[in-house]
Write a protein that holds these residues in place. Structure first.
Motif, mmCIF file in Angstrom:
data_model
loop_
_atom_site.group_PDB
_atom_site.id
_atom_site.type_symbol
_atom_site.label_atom_id
_atom_site.label_comp_id
_atom_site.label_asym_id
_atom_site.label_seq_id
_atom_site.Cartn_x
_atom_site.Cartn_y
_atom_site.Cartn_z
ATOM 1 N N ARG A 233 9.005 -0.204 3.870
ATOM 2 C CA ARG A 233 10.124 0.699 3.538
ATOM 3 C C ARG A 233 10.103 1.895 4.483
ATOM 4 N N GLY B 77 0.616 -9.203 7.527
ATOM 5 C CA GLY B 77 0.386 -9.588 6.135
ATOM 6 C C GLY B 77 0.836 -8.552 5.118
ATOM 7 N N PHE B 78 1.509 -7.481 5.566
ATOM 8 C CA PHE B 78 2.007 -6.479 4.608
ATOM 9 C C PHE B 78 3.367 -6.915 4.057
ATOM 10 N N ARG B 79 3.651 -6.461 2.810
ATOM 11 C CA ARG B 79 4.905 -6.840 2.167
ATOM 12 C C ARG B 79 5.865 -5.649 2.095
ATOM 13 N N ARG B 80 7.126 -5.945 2.111
ATOM 14 C CA ARG B 80 8.237 -5.011 1.856
ATOM 15 C C ARG B 80 8.084 -3.637 2.530
ATOM 16 N N ALA C 134 4.146 0.212 3.262
ATOM 17 C CA ALA C 134 4.133 -1.214 2.881
ATOM 18 C C ALA C 134 2.874 -1.499 2.062
ATOM 19 N N ARG C 135 2.861 -2.658 1.420
ATOM 20 C CA ARG C 135 1.722 -3.034 0.545
ATOM 21 C C ARG C 135 1.125 -4.351 0.993
ATOM 22 N N THR C 136 -0.157 -4.524 0.660
ATOM 23 C CA THR C 136 -0.766 -5.828 0.957
ATOM 24 C C THR C 136 -0.341 -6.807 -0.131
ATOM 25 N N ARG D 239 4.824 -6.870 8.755
ATOM 26 C CA ARG D 239 4.982 -8.183 8.082
ATOM 27 C C ARG D 239 4.062 -9.219 8.729
ATOM 28 N N GLU D 240 4.024 -9.221 10.066
ATOM 29 C CA GLU D 240 3.181 -10.213 10.759
ATOM 30 C C GLU D 240 1.700 -10.029 10.441
#
Ligand SMILES: C[S@@+](CC[C@H](N)C(=O)[O-])C[C@H]1O[C@@H](n2cnc3c(N)ncnc32)[C@H](O)[C@@H]1O
Length: 339
Positions: free
Chosen positions: A322, A317-320, A337-339, A314-315
């Motif tokens: 799993r 810049g990746f989202r969600r 995770a996704r960008t 997350r830090e």
């Protein structure tokens, strides 16, 4: 070294009625395994069981010494001895015969050297928290050791790759995946096999890439993932068994650089041992702590829990992020995770 304590032995150890002898002899167990594999004991037993005398003759061993070694291997659970004949266990057939796809034999030299050269320098790492050896420099300067390390990691990867590859999100029309610290290239190869239009780039240090598999859609990219240009426009990034080798600062920097190298909506798949989701049991926990010590001593890295990896993602810049644990591979844990 697999240990099989019965209730009486376990009690004797818990009450400290016996000294902690197994800790002293762990390393001897490793050397016995290496010697047996190198001298061809497991390969000789691949086709059929044999007596000690038959093995001694075939492999040109001293009969008494062969008897001692065979008893050790049987005691450790690598052979079964019945009616004067020895046969392979499932584990030794899978891991220690040279023609098994998951053979660890070519990687045994690496562990022998690790036990003799790297671990004895532990105290320095414990005093100042920095690695005892510049681990990957050591490998880059020793092609044979590098080959042995890559052979060992490739054997484990062959077992994990089919399940891991199913969890990697790849665009329908092809796309481009970056395999970071991908060395032998086994994970990339499996992805290329599954996706006929996909291209893969394996980024690793030059010495490690000497072991990389060849494929028309696989491009080796020599360089350091910490300092060198990573390229860009990737649809997916694999980061398998790399994060545990890095300190927190290096890990954060690498993840930020990878986020920038991915297309918008691109995926990162981190494969590692997650300290907060291991198999229940004291032995698994003890093994995880030993792994953590190994990473500390060898590279200055560490075991992280999924929660810590998710936070790092997350830090960067990746989202969600799993947590995925692909079926049919108990040792493969993924963070996607996704960008
Ligand atoms: C534990 S191995 C993992 C190999 C493979 N990804 C797997 O899971 O089987 C770590 C890999 O990272 C590579 N590596 C370490 N430091 C690196 C760096 N600074 N730049 C590029 N590759 C590096 C090593 O050469 C090695 O191939």
């Amino acid at each position: 070294m697999p240990l099989f304590f019965n209730a009486l032995e376990a009690t004797a150890h818990r009450l400290s009625l016996v000294p902690p002898m197994f800790d002293y002899f762990h390393t001897l167990g490793l050397h016995a395994l290496v010697a047996a594999a190198r001298m061809g004991i497991f390969d000789a037993l691949r086709e059929r069981p044999a007596t000690c005398a038959e093995l001694a003759t075939t492999l040109d061993l001293d009969p008494h010494a062969a008897d001692v070694l065979l008893r050790v291997l049987a005691g450790l659970g690598y052979l079964r001895g019945r009616g004067g004949r020895y046969r392979l266990t499932r584990a030794s057939r899978l891991w220690f015969t040279t023609d098994s796809p998951t053979s660890l034999v070519a990687g045994l030299e690496f562990w022998e050297r690790t036990a003799c050269v790297i671990w004895p320098r532990m105290e320095r790492a414990l005093r100042d928290g920095s690695p005892a050896t510049p681990f990957y420099d050591l490998l880059e300067n020793d092609p044979e050791l590098s080959r042995s390390f890559q052979a060992w990691t490739a054997a484990l990867a062959r077992r994990q790759a089919p399940a891991a590859a199913r969890a990697v999100p790849v665009p329908r029309g092809g796309g481009h995946v970056l395999d970071v610290g991908g060395g032998h290239g086994v994970f990339s190869l499996e992805l290329l096999r599954r996706h006929p239009l996909l291209r893969a780039t394996v980024l690793d240090l030059p010495g490690a890439l000497q072991s990389a598999a060849g494929h028309p859609r696989l491009t080796p990219r020599p360089g350091s993932f910490l300092d060198d240009d990573l390229g860009g426009g990737y649809d997916a990034v694999l980061l398998f068994n790399v994060l545990h080798g890095l300190g927190d600062q290096e890990a954060a920097t690498l993840l930020r650089r990878l986020a920038a190298a991915l297309n918008p909506g691109g995926a990162i798949v981190v494969g590692d041992q997650f300290g907060d989701s291991l198999m229940p049991g004291r032995s698994s926990r003890a093994l995880l702590h030993l792994l953590d010590l190994n990473y500390l001593v060898a590279t200055g890295g560490r075991v992280r829990g999924f929660a810590e990896v998710a936070q790092l993602l997350r830090e960067a810049g990746f989202r969600r992020p799993r947590h995925r644990r692909p079926l049919r591979s108990v040792t493969t844990e993924l963070a996607v995770a996704r960008t």
